[in-house]
Design a protein around this motif. Structure first.
Motif, PDB file in Angstrom:
ATOM      1  N   GLU A   1     -11.426  38.016 -63.051  1.00 20.66           N
ATOM      2  CA  GLU A   1     -11.365  37.319 -62.268  1.00 20.66           C
ATOM      3  C   GLU A   1      -9.409  36.660 -62.046  1.00 20.66           C
ATOM      4  O   GLU A   1      -8.893  36.356 -63.650  1.00 20.66           O
ATOM      5  CB  GLU A   1     -12.579  35.965 -62.185  1.00 20.66           C
ATOM      6  N   GLY A   2      -8.924  36.157 -61.199  1.00 14.44           N
ATOM      7  CA  GLY A   2      -7.764  35.303 -61.061  1.00 14.44           C
ATOM      8  C   GLY A   2      -7.461  36.034 -60.085  1.00 14.44           C
ATOM      9  O   GLY A   2      -7.257  36.119 -59.104  1.00 14.44           O
TER      10      GLY A   2
ATOM     11  N   LYS B   1      -8.008  34.021 -64.115  1.00 17.75           N
ATOM     12  CA  LYS B   1      -8.671  32.543 -63.336  1.00 17.75           C
ATOM     13  C   LYS B   1      -8.201  31.430 -64.455  1.00 17.75           C
ATOM     14  O   LYS B   1      -8.310  30.733 -64.096  1.00 17.75           O
ATOM     15  CB  LYS B   1      -9.728  33.170 -63.554  1.00 17.75           C
TER      16      LYS B   1
ATOM     17  N   SER C   1      -5.997  37.736 -54.450  1.00 21.80           N
ATOM     18  CA  SER C   1      -6.781  37.453 -55.503  1.00 21.80           C
ATOM     19  C   SER C   1      -7.709  38.141 -56.007  1.00 21.80           C
ATOM     20  O   SER C   1      -8.339  39.292 -54.944  1.00 21.80           O
ATOM     21  CB  SER C   1      -7.768  36.106 -54.441  1.00 21.80           C
TER      22      SER C   1
END
Length: 194
Positions: A83-84, A171, A97
């Motif tokens: 995620e990030g 993230k 994203s």
């Protein structure tokens, strides 16, 4: 009318160089003659080419500055599932994203939407005797990849992007990470790792 003139010029140049039928053979004309029709002459952020040659790896420079393409399934971010945020490797502008990344099976990272509509500029690309839509960073003009209209819902778009043109910020990370998911930059030469 302009499209017919461009096509006529392409056919004339193609035949003059002995390339045969433009619809069958891949043209050997310089990308400058066949490439994207960029209308923006200056970008909000610019870097001297010498700085970019020192800061970027040869693959990153080739993709972002010379409109190159990495081989399918070779980019470090193609299979990234962390995620990030995916950023422009040249100027660090946030582009995508991880929530919009999907496996298109194409061999390149694919996204169905942008973080901000104005983060990418799209232009016509007539390279290799076909029409595509080139995606470039709207801040520095770095070549990222291409936009296709065969993506999933809700947008139906597929931003097919070279890993070499992307940075990745996890993230939970406090510092930017380079293409391929490795933190920071190489300690030995200061270049972003591939």
């Amino acid at each position: 009318m302009a499209g017919l003139l461009r096509r006529g010029l392409f056919v004339a140049l193609h035949h003059a160089l002995g390339q045969g039928s433009y619809s069958v053979c891949r043209p050997a004309l310089p990308a400058v003659l066949l490439g994207a029709r960029r209308t923006k002459k200056t970008w909000p952020v610019s870097f001297p080419q010498e700085e970019l040659k020192k800061r970027l790896t040869p693959a990153q420079y080739h993709v972002t500055q010379e409109r190159g393409t990495e081989s399918a399934f070779t980019g470090g971010l193609t299979l990234n599932k962390d995620e990030g945020t995916y950023t422009c490797v040249v100027c660090s502008t946030p582009l995508f994203s991880s929530d919009t990344k999907f496996d298109s099976g194409s061999g390149w990272p694919s996204f169905f939407d942008l973080m901000k509509e104005e983060s990418i500029t799209v232009t016509d690309d007539f390279s290799y005797g076909m029409h595509r839509v080139e995606a470039t960073c709207s801040q520095c003009g770095a070549h990222l990849g291409h936009l296709f209209e065969d993506g999933p819902r809700p947008t139906g778009k597929r931003y097919c992007i070279n890993s070499a043109s992307l940075g990745f910020q996890a993230k939970d990370a406090t510092s930017s990470t380079s293409e391929g998911g490795a933190a920071g930059s190489s300690a030995s030469d200061g270049k972003t790792e591939l």
